[in-house]
Design an enzyme around this catalytic site. Sequence first.
Site, PDB file in Angstrom:
ATOM      1  N   ASP A  77     -10.336 -15.179 -24.010  1.00 23.07           N
ATOM      2  CA  ASP A  77     -11.349 -14.146 -23.687  1.00 23.07           C
ATOM      3  C   ASP A  77     -10.873 -12.964 -24.051  1.00 23.07           C
ATOM      4  OD1 ASP A  77     -13.583 -12.830 -22.501  1.00 23.07           O
ATOM      5  OD2 ASP A  77     -14.290 -14.852 -22.329  1.00 23.07           O
ATOM      6  N   HIS A  84     -15.396  -8.613 -19.987  1.00 28.44           N
ATOM      7  CA  HIS A  84     -15.847 -10.011 -19.879  1.00 28.44           C
ATOM      8  C   HIS A  84     -15.143 -11.082 -19.479  1.00 28.44           C
ATOM      9  CE1 HIS A  84     -17.300 -13.632 -22.291  1.00 28.44           C
ATOM     10  NE2 HIS A  84     -18.625 -13.289 -21.969  1.00 28.44           N
ATOM     11  N   SER A 132     -22.014 -17.538 -21.156  1.00 33.51           N
ATOM     12  CA  SER A 132     -20.501 -17.225 -20.912  1.00 33.51           C
ATOM     13  C   SER A 132     -20.352 -17.493 -19.554  1.00 33.51           C
ATOM     14  CB  SER A 132     -20.234 -15.841 -21.277  1.00 33.51           C
ATOM     15  OG  SER A 132     -19.769 -15.670 -22.585  1.00 33.51           O
TER      16      SER A 132
END
Length: 651
Positions: free
Chosen positions: A187, A244, A429
Amino acid sequence: MSILTRFSISDVDVLSRRITLALAALTLGISSSVFAQELTPAARDAQLDRDIRGLSQVRVTLEQSDRPIRVLAQYSRASADPAASTTEVLPMTGLATATLASATQRARNTLTAQGITNVREIQGLPLMTFELKRSQLTAMAESGQFAIIVEDKLSKAYLGSSGPVINVPALHALGGDGSGQTVAILDTGVDIDHPFLNGRVVEGACYSSNFAAHGATSLCPGGADNATTVASGNHCTGVNGCDHGTHVAGIAAGRPSGAITITGVAPEAHVMAVQVFSRFDDVPGGPNTCASLGTTSPCVLSYDSDQIRGLQRVVTRAADLNIAAANMSLGGGEFAADCDADNAALKAIVDQLIAAGGTTVIAAGNDRFRAAIGSPGCISTAFTVGSTTDSDNISSFSNLSETVDVLAPGSSIESSVPGTGFDVFNGTSMATPQVAGAIAAIASCAPAGTTIADIEAQLVATGTNITDGRPGGSVDKNRVDLSAAAAAIGCDIPPMPEDCIGHNLSNLELRSRGWWFWKRWWIVDGNHLMFYFGNNRAEAQESLDVINQFGFTDTCYIGRPDASMQYLRTNGVVPSGPHGSLDCISFNRAGVRIEPAGGGQFRLTDGVSSMLMFPNQAEGDEAVVRINQYQMNRQCFVGRPDASFTFWLAD
């Protein structure tokens, strides 16, 4: 007559050109088989497009712009042996080190001779990336060095509290907490110092790119294109989206501590943080990569080649770290079926992780497709996850197709963000790390010999079936139920002492105290007061009849002295069988969970109705354990609405 007199002057020129090209090919160590016949330019291009997988789409892309593109190429067998096929790929596994080194050098020689720049091989694999211009395409293709040439595609992070919905507390009660397992997070990096993750991140790596034509710069330390220190897996900064990876990691493996009361799915699992994104800056009159993908500049995006490098590192470390799953909450594109042909190199690494005993869990994407998903989730051997709401509807943003394996909640998910805080995000996600964490958690309590494939099979087989109710939707998949999957795998209830008092059925009787209106009724066992009914003799008698009907031999409590739940057992088990005319309510055990009810209270619910209230989560969690342990499916009462006696029955 000499041989030459059989040809005209123009024939001799053609033959001379063929010999010259063949000699040049041999000088560079490449196959001359592609020059076996003279073709028109159009016919030559068509033949090359047939021979080299992916080349036709690269040609289309180059014809649409004057800018160079970045391609990902897999060597042909001819790169290792000039006499071998130029159309068959050099395999991804089983290559001798010397063979791969020789093939890589031949490929580099070819590209250097043609003025091709930004060449970057992928260590240990017959793959390289390079910058390609329209004018260089044909010569590069004719070299015979590459059997697959595709654009090095870009993926976005899929952005768009669910633990009780998928029975995380019950999974933890079964001993499934991720101990001894690792989840790799590919990520934007992970804040390794966040209190929700502190101590969880044990390994780091970074794979990122510098590519001026796209406005891309590396996010690895010092602008390098790779690093393998723990610190290199830290979260990027200064760009929207850098939070994220920290959010994803917290969902998978966050651990409560101090004032932090929420938990990740596998709170005792370790995290391997692999940063695979690059920074992109749009420039007026120059690259506009962010804008072309519908996001503002600067943005973070990930090249396929960096994902391959990152996942390759995961494979390398899989045995030492006991990696159960790699999480990839990223992607792009639209694929109605599997995309193995478009992602041959990445699929090969996905398969290598499977062979190493792990799996790759990938998000389906957030483009609202009803019959398609994004890449790389469309790889057939990936474990692909779509998103649901806490009320078990398909999330409005979620992609869905038959390629999806399971569903998990991805709407309004709270987790860690860089610093010390938390935030609520939406997206597949957020659904994906719940499944990656679940695989690690179940692996930690599974019997010896259980494979990750076994766990995946039970996650698919158990759970709640949900049909896409959105306009145009029809696909149905199971939303995961972690405790059901763990139980099916064979995770055992860990020893937990029960607070139970035995009684002798032959000694049980009604007994009263007081006179007239002040008379109060009890069920007693000899001189021991068992159950109190106030002045309601009828309810006391009915309760005694129930005890004798089911042969209850002991009464168990949660939370004495002021017990929040009681259940009765017959010789160590909660009895089953029909309840006849008794006042019982059936419930869905698969949906049973504890959720906050405000005011410091916690509610036991099956997702449809409230069943009991608890003064703290610990007592509620134990109730979930007992309900699953004894397979209870009915809650029964004497004297509702203000019941004086309650008991439970099993399936």
